[in-house]
Each structure stands twice: as C-alpha cells, then as structure tokens.
Design an enzyme around this catalytic site. Structure first.
Site, short mmCIF file in Angstrom:
data_model
loop_
_atom_site.label_atom_id
_atom_site.label_comp_id
_atom_site.label_asym_id
_atom_site.label_seq_id
_atom_site.Cartn_x
_atom_site.Cartn_y
_atom_site.Cartn_z
N ASN A 74 -73.80 -53.26 -65.72
CA ASN A 74 -73.20 -52.01 -65.25
C ASN A 74 -71.82 -52.37 -64.72
O ASN A 74 -71.68 -52.98 -63.67
CB ASN A 74 -74.08 -51.40 -64.15
CG ASN A 74 -73.59 -50.05 -63.70
OD1 ASN A 74 -72.47 -49.63 -64.03
ND2 ASN A 74 -74.39 -49.33 -62.94
N ARG B 53 -74.34 -50.24 -69.69
CA ARG B 53 -74.20 -48.86 -69.23
C ARG B 53 -72.80 -48.41 -69.63
O ARG B 53 -71.80 -49.03 -69.26
CB ARG B 53 -74.35 -48.76 -67.72
CG ARG B 53 -74.22 -47.34 -67.25
CD ARG B 53 -73.95 -47.21 -65.79
NE ARG B 53 -73.72 -45.80 -65.48
CZ ARG B 53 -72.96 -45.38 -64.49
NH1 ARG B 53 -72.36 -46.24 -63.69
NH2 ARG B 53 -72.80 -44.09 -64.28
N HIS C 245 -74.27 -38.92 -65.55
CA HIS C 245 -75.48 -39.40 -64.86
C HIS C 245 -76.72 -39.22 -65.72
O HIS C 245 -77.84 -39.13 -65.21
CB HIS C 245 -75.70 -38.67 -63.51
CG HIS C 245 -74.65 -38.93 -62.49
ND1 HIS C 245 -74.13 -37.94 -61.68
CD2 HIS C 245 -74.01 -40.07 -62.13
CE1 HIS C 245 -73.23 -38.44 -60.88
NE2 HIS C 245 -73.12 -39.74 -61.13
N ARG D 122 -64.41 -36.46 -54.66
CA ARG D 122 -64.04 -35.56 -55.76
C ARG D 122 -64.28 -34.11 -55.35
O ARG D 122 -65.25 -33.80 -54.67
CB ARG D 122 -64.88 -35.86 -57.01
CG ARG D 122 -64.51 -37.13 -57.69
CD ARG D 122 -65.26 -37.26 -59.01
NE ARG D 122 -65.46 -38.65 -59.32
CZ ARG D 122 -66.63 -39.20 -59.64
NH1 ARG D 122 -67.71 -38.44 -59.74
NH2 ARG D 122 -66.71 -40.47 -59.88
N GLU E 113 -81.37 -47.07 -62.85
CA GLU E 113 -80.61 -46.93 -64.10
C GLU E 113 -80.70 -48.20 -64.95
O GLU E 113 -80.75 -48.12 -66.18
CB GLU E 113 -79.15 -46.60 -63.79
CG GLU E 113 -78.98 -45.19 -63.26
CD GLU E 113 -77.56 -44.89 -62.83
OE1 GLU E 113 -76.82 -44.34 -63.65
OE2 GLU E 113 -77.20 -45.20 -61.68
#
Lengths: 374, 413
Positions: free
Chosen positions: B7, B87, B176, B238, B381
C-alpha cells in the site's frame, strides 16, 4: 387593496395586477430586454400604462417586489423604507447583478407610485433559520474572503407557502410539528425538509448552482471536475460559470433545451438519462430530508411545474419508508404561482410592517393612474 | 501461495505478507520517510509472526529502494513471496476488476495518471521497480475504484455536456472500494446472508478520508466520493460537497492557479477548515462541550454523514445493516451515536450502551428491536487485496459467501 406584483427575471420584468379580493391576476405580462433595450423606469411605466389601458378601474395601491438574493440580511419580508434601502445597498457587492436593479426598481416605484408601500419578498429569508450544521461549508472562511458564505436555499417563498398549505391539510391530527418534504419544481429545482415552520435541510447552496441539476445548471459536481476543466481546457472562471449555469443540467443530458416538466413526464428514450438522473437526485435529497426529520408526514410539490408531482409523488412514495398509511397518497401539489403567493401575503407583510404617514402620503400623491370612476 | 501486499503512500510503503489459503499473516510493516532526506532518518518498522517488532534504518530515496529493503528483511527471516499485490487508487473506467500487471497493463495504467496525480504515480513507480528486481514474480493491481464499477449511469453521470464527460473521463468513480467490499462481505457472513441478497450502507470513516457506499444485493450502487476524493462527506482536511460557485470563486481569487485551489480544498478544509484547530474529529469532539466552534464542527461533520446515510437507505430500500469501519467508524462511539440516533423511520435503532461498550470487533450495536442491524467491523484492506490477488492468480473471481460470482457491468464511458 389592489396589488401590483413585480418579479425581476434575468432580462425581464414580469408583473401581475391583483385587484382587491382577487386571487388571479386581472392583468399580467412581462417586459423583455430590460437592462439592454429598456430602462427599469421605462419598463415600470409601460406596466402601469398597460394596466391603465386595460380598462382597469382600480389604482395600484401597493407593490410586492421579489428579491432573489439578499443573503442572511433579512429574516422576514418587509417594506422598503430608507433604512431598509440602506441595508440593501450594503448587499450590492454580494449580488452585483441583481441588487442594483432591485434598488433602481424601488426608486422607480417611489417616483411613479408615490406613497404606495413597496413590500419586499426575500427568497433567502426563510432559510436564514437553517441550523449551522446544515448551512456551514467545511472551508476555511479566510480562503473564501469572508464568513458570510453559507448555504441559503433559493425558493423560500414556494417552500414557505407550500408547507403552510401542507400543514393546513394535515390539520390537527398531529400533536407535534409536521414533517414536510418540500419539492420545488422550478427551472432550478430544490428539495427542503421543513419541520413545523423551521427549515432543517435544503439542497440549494450559496448559489442556486448547488444541489439538484436544473434546466441549464449542473447541480452537485465534484470540485475536481472543475479544476480538471480549468487545467485541460484552459478555461477561466467566466467560461466555467457559463458552462455550469447555461450549458449543463437537463440541456446537457438531453442534448437539447428541455424543461424539467418535459423530462419528468417523458417516456422518450433520448430523455431517459436526464429523467433518471433528475429522479435519482430528488430521491437522494428526499432521503436526506427524512434523515433530517426522522420521517415525514407529507411531500408537497410547488413551483411552475408543481403538477408534475402527480407523477413524481407516487414514484417517491414507493421508494421512501412507509409512513404507516401506504395505500393513501402522502403527497400534494401546491400549484399557486409565485405572483399569487406574493399577492396573498402582501397585506400581511404590510400589517406586520406599518410605516408612519403612509395613509397621509397616499392622500397627497400625484397619480399616474386613473382613479376609478363611479 | 504467499502474497505480499503493498500500500503505497506518497512517502511511505506499507506491506503485509499473507499465506494462502490459510490467510495467516507472516510478516508486516511500514517503510517511513521514503523519498528525499528529512530531519529524521528513513526507517522500516518490521515484524514477523511471533516476533517483536524491529526498526531497520536505511536510505530509501524512492519506493524502489524501499521495496528492495523490504525484500531483504523478508529474505533474512526466511520468507519469500510468490506474488505481489498493489493497492491502486484509481483504475478509471479501464480497470473494473483486479488485473495482472504486465508491461502492457502498466502502460495502460500510466494513461490514467491524470485521474489520480498524487496517488497512482508512486504505485506505478513501485510496479516498475518490482518488474526490474523480481521479473519472475507476478504482480496484481487491486483498484479502489473497481468495486464501484457497478454504479448505474444515472448515479455516476454529472449533468455537464457529454462531449466534456467523454473527453476527460468526467464521472463519479467512487473510492475506498476495497474496504467497502471487505466489510460488506464480512457483514453478510456475520448475518449469515447470501451476499447476492444483502443490502447495506457501508460507512468508511477514516481519520483522513471518508466515504459512504450504498450496496444493493451485494453490489455498489453509489459512493459519496466522486470523480476525485474531494466530493461527499466532510473529511479531515478535505471539504466534501460544496457549491460549485465556491470553487469558481476560489479560482478567481487565486488567479486561476488550480494547484492553489486544490491545496485549499484538499489540505486546509474539512474538519480543519471548520474548527481552525485540528483536522482530527476526535480532538474536536473532546472540546465540543465547551467550545462553540468545536460544537458546530462536530455537528456539521456528523450531520453530513447522517444525511447521506438517509439518502442511501432510501436508495437501497430494505437494508439489512449499516456498517461502520476504519479509524473513526470503529473507535469513536459518539460519532456512531450522533449519526444513527433518531433514524427510526428507516428501521434503525442504536443501543447507546452497547455502542459505548464496544471492546472487540466485529460487533452489533443495534438495539434488539432494530430491524436494521448496526455493525462495527474492522477493515482489513491488505487482506482484502491479498484475497483478490490470490483469486486472480487462480484465475477465478472472488468467491462470495453465497458462492456466486461478482459481475461487473461494462461502463459506457
């Protein structure tokens, strides 16, 4: 009281004349090309002349003027007075296209119709009561040059009137504030959640661009899309604004000019995507409204395409959680026009905002309109 | 088969070595301060099964160097991967399922760099390094956007002219996806429901990014993020949803400099922009009792999640569950309670005591009489990616607990 209702559109001045006791306008029309070919003063004189030439025996006794953008300056409708006019002037930097014309029109009214009160109907007033959690944008206010940037909503008059009617239709059955999902079907459609008399959610934003896509406006869009267009197409803010306000929404999805009503009622394949996008976005906002109020009692459709609610209402009802009376319609269409809403509310606004010496001034006014003859 | 999952962050490289089919974790770690030299030396926190974590210091001027160091650490522990998984944040409309990354595929992925200019290039650099150093190891990319390839056109289409949409690939992609897919499959398994008939709203609430995903019959039908990760919820730094006119206003005031606007919207907004203090909602919650700004920030943050939860519950119809995952979703009971409280109209009823008492995951914090379950599930993940790598190399699509195959609709853009 005989009422003249004025509505400033981007390039036109629409009017309706409602004699005392009449719900429908005796005369109505629109003066086109204001700001370019016709001055505001001439436009108003044309309107007064047309009312006069229509064998109308009634003088204009009061004026209702629609004000589309006034931020959170006013929490309720009011009457134009010198102090109110000063307050409106302070908003010119925030609505540079709209507010100067409003001010000019108020001045013309005072010259052409001296002594007659001019009531100001603010689209954004209703939403000044939104809770902070709903109106706040998650941006550093310094970056936006001021803390006044917030979500307002843009069809306050329709939402306010439609929910008033919806509450009346629900009667005394509820022992708590009514939960209304208000869907305003105008060229810029908008969904609001209104609990009792308080708005708690709105799809419109700091401008009418946010929220649902309109006939020519984009609605919600990722900021990254705009930055990509700026970078790749080398477009500046003006060009992007043109794209988002004039070339987007239903016209972009359908590939041709089309109204919200045509889209929602259409069974044509070329309008299918536009229809599905609009329906889906309305469903999302209705779901948000339910989350804001923990349910709903009624959906009410308003705006010039309110009748489209007869198709959209059952569609929404089928998809939203049941209210426990699933075989009864839980939606209504409120089909009054914006002019009629203002005309109906005008007396109330004047009563709530008495101005000293109004009657005296009326008695002394020079009159451009013929007095009724017996 | 041992699958080594990477990742790749802008200055970090997380990894995990997982054995299949047992799914046993054999090693894991994170290389930090990858890139130009910083005030502190670059290092790798490395651990192997049954051993204490070690810290290994090495110069790692790029992700290729970090990869080399990781492989040496594994070799020293007697471990060797049989396959590599990456990923990958953005697969655009080209990659709608995990893909073996040969030279041709890498070239195609490079063509999507504009869609994720911050995230995809480091991953691609790592893929090149892997190819050069271990050409015999198969590489599989698993895309965050792939799970959302089933979002229907009316949900992913922005209402702007078609020629612009197609010219620049402007549509909602959603992000996601790996995490949403993992927790949805776990939830269906927990509830002993076939995935193909399982509907839910998955709330991935990270300490940085966050998104909600509407899942109907096991397939993603909407995601709050859009063309980029900027859209949707209020995140750490964000902005989430804003009026498009505000973006234009920022472009005007910043003289058309897109990078400066991106900086404001990506790095200075969200919880940080609202609170003016911290970008971590956990810090803000602690002050919410006494500080008005913290109270407004907290209520705006949770209100946005709640509104989208309502929107997506309306979209999926009869939901089986609402799922909370990732740092905030798993650890912050107050956020779960503020989001779920008073949503009885959707058949959702949280048990405040159960919610506050969460100690082990997964768990169900819904009241006994709640029609919709409220599940808190730890996301993983890396395991999700490793599973997809393993299944891709075995040339079969990921199994569902219903034994049905995933099906991805072709995209029209």
């Amino acid at each position: 009281m005989n009422r003249l209702v004025l509505n400033l559109e981007p390039n036109a001045l629409a009017y309706g004349f409602f004699p005392t006791g009449k719900q429908a306008p005796m005369q109505q029309g629109c003066i086109e090309d204001i700001r370019t070919d016709v001055t505001i003063s001439d436009a108003l004189k044309q309107i007064l002349s047309q009312i006069e030439s229509g064998d109308c025996p009634f003088p204009v006794e009061s004026v209702a003027l629609h004000v589309a953008a006034s931020g959170d300056l006013f929490r309720s409708h009011t009457v134009a007075t010198p102090s109110i006019i000063e307050k409106l002037k302070s908003y010119v930097p925030f609505a540079p296209m709209h507010m100067p014309v409003v001010l000019e029109l108020i001045e013309c009214c005072s010259l052409c119709l001296p002594g007659r009160p001019v009531a100001l109907f603010f689209e954004t007033a209703f939403f000044t009561k939104l809770p902070a959690r709903e109106y706040l944008y998650a941006i550093n206010p310094d970056a936006l040059a001021g803390a006044g940037i917030r979500r307002y909503g843009y069809h306050g008059l329709f939402h306010e009137a439609a929910t008033r009617a919806a509450r009346a239709s629900l009667g005394e059955k509820l022992n708590r504030p009514a939960k209304i999902v208000s869907v305003c079907l105008e060229p810029h459609p908008e969904v609001a959640a209104i609990c009792g008399t308080e708005p708690v959610m709105i799809s419109g934003g700091a401008t009418p661009l946010e929220g649902l896509p309109g006939q020519t406006s984009c609605g919600e869009i990722d900021s990254g899309v705009l930055l990509t267009l700026s970078r790749k197409e080398q477009w500046g803010p003006e060009q992007l604004n043109q794209l988002l306000t004039q070339q987007s929404g239903m016209v972009a999805l359908a590939g041709r000019p089309v109204t919200i009503e045509e889209v929602l009622l259409s069974k044509e394949a070329d309008l299918l995507l536009a229809k599905q996008v609009l329906e889906y976005r309305i469903l999302l906002r209705a779901g948000m409204a339910l989350a804001a109020m923990d349910g709903f009692d009624q959906i009410v459709f308003s705006g010039r395409y309110a009748a489209t609610g007869k198709v959209l209402g059952p569609w929404l009802q089928e998809r939203l959680p049941s209210t426990g009376k699933s075989n009864q319609p839980v939606w209504k269409c409120y089909e009054n026009s914006l002019m009629r809403i203002m005309a109906e509310q005008l007396d109330f606004v004047l009563q709530m905002n008495p101005t000293p010496g109004r009657a005296k001034a009326r008695a002394a006014r020079p009159c451009l309109i013929k007095e009724p003859t017996q | 088969m041992n699958v080594l999952v990477f990742n790749c962050g802008s200055s970090s490289l997380k990894y995990r070595l997982i054995a299949f089919p047992s799914e046993a974790e054999m090693a894991a770690g994170e290389a930090q301060r990858v890139g130009p030299a910083t005030a502190e030396p670059a290092r790798i926190y490395h651990r192997t099964a049954g051993c204490e974590q070690q810290v290994h210091y090495a110069d790692m001027p790029n992700h290729g160097a970090a990869f080399k160091e990781v492989m040496q650490l594994l070799k020293a522990a007697g471990l060797e991967p049989d396959a590599l998984g990456h990923r990958t944040v953005h697969g655009g409309a080209l990659f709608t399922q995990p893909a073996r990354m040969d030279q041709e595929a890498i070239k195609r992925l490079e063509g999507l760099n504009d869609l994720a200019p911050l995230h995809n290039p480091p991953t691609l650099n790592l893929m090149h390094s892997c190819t050069q150093q271990y050409p015999e190891l198969p590489q599989v990319a698993v895309f965050d956007t792939a799970f959302h390839a089933t979002i229907p056109d009316y949900a992913y289409t922005y209402a702007i002219p078609e020629k612009l949409r197609s010219r620049h690939g402007l549509r909602k992609y959603g992000f996601h996806g790996t995490s949403h897919q993992f927790v949805v499959e776990e939830a269906a398994r927990m509830m002993e429901r076939p995935l193909a008939g399982f509907s839910t709203v998955s709330c991935h609430l990270g300490s940085g990014g966050a998104s909600l995903c509407a899942v109907k019959n096991g397939r993603s039908v909407d995601n709050t993020m859009g063309y980029s990760p900027l859209q949707g919820l209020i995140m750490s730094t964000r902005c989430g949803d804003i009026d498009p006119a505000l973006t234009l206003s920022l472009l005007t005031s910043m003289h058309g400099k897109e990078e400066a606007v991106e900086q404001v919207l990506n790095r200075q907004s969200g919880v940080l922009g609202l609170s003016g203090g911290s970008g971590d909602i956990r810090d803000i919650l602690a002050d919410a009792e006494t500080d008005e700004s913290a109270r407004d920030t907290t209520s705006a943050y949770t209100w946005r999640i709640r509104k989208y939860l309502g929107a997506y519950l309306a979209v999926v119809g009869q939901a089986d569950a609402v799922i909370f995952t990732d740092t905030v979703g798993e650890q912050v009971a107050a956020v779960r309670e503020m989001v779920c409280r008073g949503l009885g109209c959707f058949g959702l009823k949280i048990d405040p005591e159960k919610n506050r008492a969460v100690s082990a995951l997964p768990c169900d914090v819904a009241a006994t009489d709640s029609r919709v379950r409220i599940l808190v599930i730890q996301t993983n993940e890396e395991l999700a990616i490793a599973r997809q790598v393993y299944q891709t190399l075995l040339q079969k699509r990921p199994d569902t607990n219903a034994g049905k195959e995933f099906h991805h609709e072709p995209l029209s853009t």
